[in-house]
Design an enzyme around this catalytic site. Structure first.
Site, PDB file in Angstrom:
ATOM      1  N   HIS A   1      -4.423  -7.891  -0.177  1.00  0.00           N
ATOM      2  CA  HIS A   1      -3.729  -6.623  -0.018  1.00  0.00           C
ATOM      3  C   HIS A   1      -3.033  -6.494   1.329  1.00  0.00           C
ATOM      4  CE1 HIS A   1      -3.002  -2.395  -0.841  1.00  0.00           C
ATOM      5  NE2 HIS A   1      -3.554  -2.063   0.314  1.00  0.00           N
TER       6      HIS A   1
ATOM      7  N   ASP B   1       0.847  -1.180   0.000  1.00  0.00           N
ATOM      8  CA  ASP B   1       0.000   0.000   0.000  1.00  0.00           C
ATOM      9  C   ASP B   1       0.895   1.246   0.000  1.00  0.00           C
ATOM     10  OD1 ASP B   1      -3.117   0.601   0.402  1.00  0.00           O
ATOM     11  OD2 ASP B   1      -2.016   2.079   1.564  1.00  0.00           O
TER      12      ASP B   1
ATOM     13  N   TYR C   1      -3.094  10.790   0.118  1.00  0.00           N
ATOM     14  CA  TYR C   1      -3.979  10.769  -1.050  1.00  0.00           C
ATOM     15  C   TYR C   1      -4.065  12.158  -1.675  1.00  0.00           C
ATOM     16  CZ  TYR C   1      -5.403   6.116   0.380  1.00  0.00           C
ATOM     17  OH  TYR C   1      -5.391   4.785   0.697  1.00  0.00           O
TER      18      TYR C   1
END
Length: 380
Positions: free
Chosen positions: A359, A178, A304
């Site tokens: 993930h 990630d 982000y």
């Protein structure tokens, strides 16, 4: 080590009581009439999870599991960086930087760290032991303080290079998934003299279509990415454009926070629709509770925002040149073919197709991930 201050985490009893009181006053929405999970977190599932969080979950047990590992606080450029700093058990443990992402935390690593620091305990070779440094990302969990500067991938990579130096490690291996994959990749690009090897369980290669004549494998990848971008990235647009607005809701409502994070644990893990088959309910709630108790959810969105407003962390035409390995878990969100990895990584030494897992590799398959990291390091 003079810059590192020993640390133990303890949530006040009053904060736990406040959380339970808030959970008891939860007002749930109605369930849309289509199939559960079609439009996001299922109301029935969340109601049961919240009831368990309020009446059955033992935060103190999870807190004790965290505190069983040595932890330190290190000041880097005015920021207090929290990390697990666990010495290896072996003749010459190698330093390993272990980086989590979103919506994760250092709770992801509690099962994998012993496999890395003390492989002999699990039937492995003590000569392959690591000393593990597992920091909370700046702005996440215990590396968050209200009002502190927000950092993107680029700044976090430089912060972690400085962190490892403060802890006495001039050269080390790095591993991430990630945001941790982005951070360690940027670290290897910017500080190649510091990174002896890079191990990833997510590939941070560009997602826009490049080239005019993709191979069939690459064309199929672009089709999967297009579907993923359409159906699975709404959270990125909100967190990347209006993070402050979302932070009000998730900082004030533990039910809202759980709904926002649980949906990702379900969608991104190799669970077949049943989260607890891949990730234990207690460990998932420990992760969510850490966001709640620290109030860090708003700050955790900043990578982000930075990603949407900056160029790709590895500039166009540049490549990472340190030795690299990739563990390809079958339920990872985006899985570029090896030919695409070569456009960003010049020295791919190992490529492992994993039999299961998603993930959250360190949470879901700690043994598989630890074995692959050790095998990569042993071959360097």
């Amino acid at each position: 080590m003079s810059d590192a201050t020993p640390f133990t985490y303890h949530v006040p009893d009053a904060a736990i009581a406040d959380l339970r009181e808030r959970l008891g006053r939860t007002r749930l929405p109605d369930q849309a009439p289509e199939a559960p999970w079609t439009y996001g977190t299922d109301v029935g599932y969340l109601a049961g999870l919240l009831a368990y969080w309020r009446d059955g979950f033992d935060w103190r047990a999870e807190e004790a599991a965290l505190n069983a590992f040595p932890q330190v606080m290190v000041e880097v450029d005015g920021l207090a960086i929290h990390c697990l700093h666990v010495p290896g058990v072996g003749p010459a443990p190698r330093p390993l930087l272990l980086c989590h992402g979103w919506p994760g935390s250092v709770f992801e690593f509690l099962d994998i760290i012993p496999r890395l620091t003390d492989p002999a305990r699990f039937g492995g070779d003590p000569a392959q032991a690591f000393t593990v440094v597992a920091p909370s990302l700046p702005g996440y969990g215990l590396s968050f303080r209200p009002g502190q500067p927000r950092l993107g991938v680029e700044e976090i990579a430089d912060t972690f290079a400085a962190l490892m130096g403060r802890l006495g490690y001039g050269r080390f291996l790095a591993q991430g998934g990630d945001w941790g994959a982005f951070i360690t990749t940027r670290l290897a690009y910017r500080h190649p003299e510091r990174v002896a090897g890079l191990h990833l369980n997510m590939l941070p290669v560009r997602r826009d279509r490049t080239g005019i004549d993709p191979t069939p494998e690459e064309a199929a990848h672009y089709e999967r990415v297009a579907a993923w971008l359409k159906e699975e990235t709404g959270y990125q647009w909100i967190q990347g454009t209006r993070p402050q607005t979302l932070a009000f809701a998730l900082t004030d409502s533990p039910a809202g926070l759980a709904a926002w994070l649980v949906e990702k644990f379900r969608a991104w893990s190799d669970c077949g629709g049943e989260i607890e088959t891949a990730i234990s309910r207690d460990r998932m709630l420990a992760n969510i509770a850490l966001y709640w108790f620290t109030g860090a959810i708003g700050a955790s969105f900043h990578p982000y925002w930075a990603r949407m407003h900056r160029p790709w962390p590895v500039p166009d035409g540049e490549r990472v040149r340190v030795p690299m390995a990739y563990a390809a878990f079958p339920h990872e969100m985006v899985r570029p073919p090896r030919s695409m990895a070569a456009t960003m990584f010049a020295d791919v030494r190992r490529w492992t197709e994993m039999p299961r897992g998603g993930h959250f590799a360190a949470l879901e398959q700690p043994a598989l991930l630890a074995d692959d990291i050790r095998a990569f390091a042993a071959a360097l």
